[in-house]
Scaffold this active site. Structure first.
Site, mmCIF file in Angstrom:
data_model
loop_
_atom_site.group_PDB
_atom_site.id
_atom_site.type_symbol
_atom_site.label_atom_id
_atom_site.label_comp_id
_atom_site.label_asym_id
_atom_site.label_seq_id
_atom_site.Cartn_x
_atom_site.Cartn_y
_atom_site.Cartn_z
ATOM 1 N N ASN A 27 -27.323 -51.586 47.675
ATOM 2 C CA ASN A 27 -27.986 -52.740 47.077
ATOM 3 C C ASN A 27 -27.224 -53.299 45.867
ATOM 4 O O ASN A 27 -27.236 -52.686 44.797
ATOM 5 C CB ASN A 27 -29.401 -52.328 46.663
ATOM 6 C CG ASN A 27 -30.217 -53.487 46.144
ATOM 7 O OD1 ASN A 27 -29.787 -54.629 46.184
ATOM 8 N ND2 ASN A 27 -31.406 -53.196 45.649
ATOM 9 N N PRO B 160 -22.045 -40.170 42.707
ATOM 10 C CA PRO B 160 -22.142 -39.990 44.165
ATOM 11 C C PRO B 160 -23.506 -40.434 44.680
ATOM 12 O O PRO B 160 -24.519 -40.287 43.995
ATOM 13 C CB PRO B 160 -21.956 -38.477 44.348
ATOM 14 C CG PRO B 160 -21.349 -37.984 43.077
ATOM 15 C CD PRO B 160 -21.831 -38.896 42.002
ATOM 16 N N ARG B 161 -23.523 -40.975 45.890
ATOM 17 C CA ARG B 161 -24.779 -41.425 46.475
ATOM 18 C C ARG B 161 -25.774 -40.280 46.584
ATOM 19 O O ARG B 161 -26.968 -40.459 46.356
ATOM 20 C CB ARG B 161 -24.509 -42.025 47.869
ATOM 21 C CG ARG B 161 -25.771 -42.470 48.614
ATOM 22 C CD ARG B 161 -26.442 -43.625 47.890
ATOM 23 N NE ARG B 161 -27.596 -44.127 48.627
ATOM 24 C CZ ARG B 161 -28.356 -45.128 48.198
ATOM 25 N NH1 ARG B 161 -28.075 -45.723 47.042
ATOM 26 N NH2 ARG B 161 -29.383 -45.541 48.909
ATOM 27 N N LEU C 24 -30.228 -37.176 39.828
ATOM 28 C CA LEU C 24 -31.123 -38.052 40.577
ATOM 29 C C LEU C 24 -31.937 -38.913 39.616
ATOM 30 O O LEU C 24 -32.423 -38.433 38.594
ATOM 31 C CB LEU C 24 -32.067 -37.205 41.438
ATOM 32 C CG LEU C 24 -33.033 -37.956 42.362
ATOM 33 C CD1 LEU C 24 -32.259 -38.711 43.433
ATOM 34 C CD2 LEU C 24 -34.024 -36.985 42.999
ATOM 35 N N GLY C 25 -32.068 -40.193 39.943
ATOM 36 C CA GLY C 25 -32.957 -41.070 39.199
ATOM 37 C C GLY C 25 -32.392 -41.638 37.918
ATOM 38 O O GLY C 25 -33.149 -42.208 37.121
ATOM 39 N N GLU C 26 -31.083 -41.501 37.667
ATOM 40 C CA GLU C 26 -30.493 -42.002 36.425
ATOM 41 C C GLU C 26 -29.518 -43.151 36.646
ATOM 42 O O GLU C 26 -28.875 -43.614 35.699
ATOM 43 C CB GLU C 26 -29.791 -40.860 35.675
ATOM 44 C CG GLU C 26 -30.767 -39.797 35.185
ATOM 45 C CD GLU C 26 -30.114 -38.709 34.357
ATOM 46 O OE1 GLU C 26 -30.800 -38.130 33.494
ATOM 47 O OE2 GLU C 26 -28.907 -38.436 34.574
ATOM 48 N N GLU D 161 -29.170 -54.338 42.214
ATOM 49 C CA GLU D 161 -29.481 -53.436 41.101
ATOM 50 C C GLU D 161 -28.446 -53.508 39.978
ATOM 51 O O GLU D 161 -28.823 -53.711 38.813
ATOM 52 C CB GLU D 161 -29.651 -52.014 41.626
ATOM 53 C CG GLU D 161 -30.869 -51.858 42.526
ATOM 54 C CD GLU D 161 -30.926 -50.533 43.246
ATOM 55 O OE1 GLU D 161 -31.996 -50.195 43.783
ATOM 56 O OE2 GLU D 161 -29.890 -49.837 43.301
ATOM 57 N N GLU E 75 -36.026 -47.470 51.456
ATOM 58 C CA GLU E 75 -37.120 -48.271 51.980
ATOM 59 C C GLU E 75 -38.342 -48.203 51.075
ATOM 60 O O GLU E 75 -39.020 -49.197 50.830
ATOM 61 C CB GLU E 75 -37.493 -47.803 53.390
ATOM 62 C CG GLU E 75 -36.414 -48.025 54.430
ATOM 63 C CD GLU E 75 -35.422 -46.881 54.484
ATOM 64 O OE1 GLU E 75 -35.422 -46.040 53.561
ATOM 65 O OE2 GLU E 75 -34.635 -46.830 55.447
#
Length: 432
Positions: A344, A277-278, A318-320, A347, A70
């Site tokens: 989504n 992985p999410r 994370l973030g890649e 992306e 969000e």
């Protein structure tokens, strides 16, 4: 506290009293989570309405979102709104440490992040007294009665954007129709993700004249950040080897993805899978699964490089994700093989990839439907169908190129949708 249109309903009075009573317990729980995630001690008080930053001079627009998805969905909206309103500053609140970390990395100009106040009358009063926002924008399903009613009592114009409510939430609100109507009536405008979401808002008391079908903001976002050095290193390590990405996978989905990859290796022996992985914290769990199934794997979080015999690269960081998308031409998007709701597709499409998905994409149906219709995305139901789709893209370059062109065309059309959202907010919240 008095609500719009009269005194609080009996149910709302009960909620206000209970929220005050349980506040110490709730704060103890959320502060433990934040500490465990490494949040600095002085920032924990933000959950109690104690600001750690000064209020900017001039007008402030407050955006409130729950967590990572969000929060990130509105960053592009905030940036574009800031370009239109150069005299305005922005406050972004969210509740999780992960969302805070990602927002801080991608803050738009003139924006500040704080952790969201608990929905407790005294906490809410403290928060509003400091920040005194000129308008408030709430994201998706953030319907906190004390926050909303107190904001409207202070004559702060409020909007709900990217709105969606689960059927469970709708049924819960409909048990208390007077309270539901009182809470939902605070919004000057409610922009729903799709027609079903709009109907749900009306069902819980939303004024049909204020409810509009908008757009899923996640399909209007700027591209994910890309670490070009990492992308180039990945391509160098892979060399001429073909590869595909399976992103945002959830428990049990990895088994299906790996079954498909094993079938693909039978005919594409040098193929590499980048598995994302999410939730990166599941890295050890997924690594154990890879070992159990006897894949030769390299783990990103351990700093392992891709070698000539690496069959699966576990990208548990994370973030890649934007970097993996930027390198890829084929992306399977998880959260879709089981009833999770999907993730989504904009992306990977925005990065130029052909998108594969399972059938369960209810949370992004308004984005997937046009992508599927024009061939920018393709649905698979099983490991066999996933392997068949990837195999076709690898063997038939023209098929892959057509899907990628369709994805590029789709993403290029989202600009007008965001302009419409910005114009609506400026009008309904009197921001011009």
């Amino acid at each position: 506290m008095r609500a719009v249109g009269g005194a609080p309903t009996p149910m709302l009075r009960v909620y206000q009293a209970l929220s005050t009573i349980v506040a110490p317990i709730v704060f103890g729980r959320v502060s433990r989570k934040l500490r465990k995630a490494g949040v600095q001690e002085d920032r924990l008080g933000e959950r109690l309405g104690y600001a750690t930053r000064a209020r900017p001079e001039g007008r402030v627009i407050w955006f409130h979102a729950a967590s990572v998805g969000e929060s990130l969905s509105v960053l592009t909206l905030i940036r574009r709104l800031g370009e239109r309103l150069p005299d305005v500053s922005f406050l972004i609140t969210s509740g999780t440490a992960t969302s805070a970390s990602l927002i801080e990395r991608r803050l738009p100009p003139r924006a500040t992040h704080q952790f969201a106040p608990l929905d407790v009358p005294a906490v809410v009063d403290r928060f509003y007294s400091h920040w005194a926002p000129n308008a408030g924008v709430f994201v998706e399903s953030e319907l906190w009665p004390n926050i909303l009613i107190q904001g409207r009592r202070m004559h702060i114009p409020l909007a709900l954007v990217n709105a969606r409510l689960s059927e469970k939430s709708v049924q819960g609100w409909r048990r208390w129709p007077e309270t539901s109507k009182m809470v939902i009536s605070v919004f000057s405008v409610l922009l729903a993700q799709n027609r079903q979401a709009a109907d749900n808002l009306v069902a819980i008391g939303g004024d049909p004249a204020r409810v509009r079908v908008g757009v899923n903001l996640k399909s209007t976002s700027d591209p994910l950040p890309v670490d070009t050095a990492l992308r180039d290193r990945l391509k160098a390590e892979l060399g001429d080897r073909p590869f595909w990405v399976a992103s945002s996978t959830h428990p049990n989905e990895e088994n299906i993805v790996l079954e498909a990859h094993k079938a693909l290796l039978a005919t594409h022996s040098d193929l590499c899978l980048i598995l994302v992985p999410r939730h990166p914290e599941r890295g050890a769990e997924v690594a154990a699964l890879l070992a159990q199934q006897q894949f030769t794997a390299a783990q990103r979080s351990a700093g392992a490089p891709i070698t000539g015999d690496t069959e699966v690269y576990l990208a548990d960081t994370l973030g890649e994700t934007g970097t993996w998308y930027a390198a890829a031409s084929i992306v399977f998007l998880g959260g879709s093989l089981f009833p999770i709701g999907g993730h989504n597709p904009f992306e990977p499409a925005q990065a130029g990839a052909a998108v594969l998905t399972g059938p369960h994409v209810d949370n992004f149906s308004e984005t997937f439907d046009p992508m599927l219709a024009r061939g920018a995305a393709r649905t698979v139901q099983s490991a066999a169908e996933l392997a068949e789709a990837v195999d076709e893209y690898l063997r038939v370059p023209g098929s892959l190129a057509a899907a990628r062109r369709a994805a590029a065309q789709f993403t290029g059309e989202r600009e007008n949708d965001l302009d419409a959202v910005i114009s609506t907010l400026c009008t309904k919240l009197a921001l011009n």
